[in-house]
Design a protein around this motif. Structure first.
Motif, short mmCIF file in Angstrom:
data_model
loop_
_atom_site.label_atom_id
_atom_site.label_comp_id
_atom_site.label_asym_id
_atom_site.label_seq_id
_atom_site.Cartn_x
_atom_site.Cartn_y
_atom_site.Cartn_z
N SER A 86 0.84 -1.19 0.00
CA SER A 86 0.00 0.00 0.00
C SER A 86 0.88 1.25 0.00
CB SER A 86 -0.91 -0.03 1.23
OG SER A 86 -1.89 0.96 1.12
N SER A 120 1.08 -3.02 5.45
CA SER A 120 -0.12 -2.42 4.87
C SER A 120 -0.16 -2.81 3.40
CB SER A 120 -0.03 -0.90 5.03
OG SER A 120 -1.11 -0.27 4.39
N GLU A 180 -5.57 -2.71 9.99
CA GLU A 180 -4.16 -2.94 10.32
C GLU A 180 -3.97 -3.00 11.82
OE1 GLU A 180 -1.60 -0.17 8.20
OE2 GLU A 180 -3.01 -0.27 6.53
#
Lengths: 209, 209
Positions: free
Chosen positions: A44, B182, B134
């Motif tokens: 990400s 992530s 997360e």
């Protein structure tokens, strides 16, 4: 630890003459390999700096060629398939006239080589070798995973042909699996990456060595 | 067990006026959600018949709308992003003039609704709810996973906004995580699916109930 992924495209084109409007049809399912690039290199909002991807392109008149993407050096990689196809097309168009078996960098972090799987293997150096194989030892059971540099060999939607399989056996690639289903190659890469992420998080001291 | 994935696209367009040549730019990063459709619905050479995907589209003049893909009924889904974009464009063009909150099937297994996350939640029925977050409890530690129908709520590249997060808390969605990094939403779906695949393989008797 360095992670390398070698994806073998049995029909994926080694030429730049595929159409962005039909990468699957005109690129010999190059789309499968492009999605693997995203899964291997990106998380990400960032690049996984410790990853190198090799696409072994065995289709079309210029085959065999290998496209190598080194996340430590590439400047910018977009996750969408069309952008990845444009990136591959440029790299394959500017491809080298160099000697066989020698990577030539066409832009930062992106290199092309005239050669096949054997030449890609020669570029890997001394690393632990795994081959993704359905029904093999579960990757979660590999005690050493995440402690050493490793390379993972993966097939495309067609799997491995007999010659490739023999070549991987010869170099001692250990078969590993990721569960009970036969998955898309990019999903296998996501699952392998996740397992290594977990190991490295558990052993931060190992990571910093 | 049924698996449902609800992916919330904060800017993803609910209209059909995006360009296939630039889905990320003209579609409000609809590409992120399209890749999630592939990850959720497809495995190697097949459709996961027990999966339903909801794309909550909150961008553009026709928002909010929800696109629902039910793998048990869809006829054919190609994995490449351009094909998925064409599929979404057709569905959004033919979209319903129906009452808000009511899904209208535009072709087998593919439905569109004028409505937002709340309407999608109403369509889910009584299922165990999880929200991917997360740092939350590791999905591998969920003892009950794979034993019941479940829905997973996921954000796009922007994550969840405050209102969405509050809404998910209100309906009792349990936060779960998939490891230390992530990740792209589609990779999270691949990892969640793999974990459920493994649970179901260990408890075949549960699967057949």
């Amino acid at each position: 630890m360095m992670r390398r992924f070698v994806i073998i495209g049995q029909k994926a084109t080694a030429s730049d003459d595929f159409l962005l409007e039909d990468v699957p049809g005109t690129g010999g399912r190059l789309d499968v390999l492009l999605r693997c690039v995203r899964a291997a290199l990106l998380f990400s909002h960032g690049l996984r700096r410790d990853v190198v991807v090799y696409l072994v392109l065995l289709g079309g008149p210029r085959a065999p060629r290998v496209l190598r993407l080194d996340a430590a050096a590439v400047k910018f990689v977009r996750p969408d398939e069309r952008s990845l196809a444009m990136l591959a097309r440029k790299a394959l168009a500017n491809g080298p006239e160099a000697r066989a078996g020698e990577f030539v960098e066409t832009r930062p972090g992106i290199s092309v080589m005239n050669g096949g799987l054997g030449d890609a293997i020669a570029d890997l150096g001394a690393v632990t070798r795994y081959v993704l194989d359905e029904g093999a030892t579960d990757i979660r059971e590999l005690a050493e995973l995440g402690r050493n540099d490793a390379v993972f060999f993966l097939g495309d939607h067609l799997g491995f042909d007999g010659a490739t399989r023999a070549q991987l056996t010869t170099i001692g690639a250990r078969p590993v699996g990721v569960g009970p289903m036969s998955l898309h190659t990019e999903d296998v890469i996501a699952i392998v990456s996740n397992e290594i992420d977990r190991r490295e998080a558990l052993s931060p001291s190992v990571r910093s060595l």
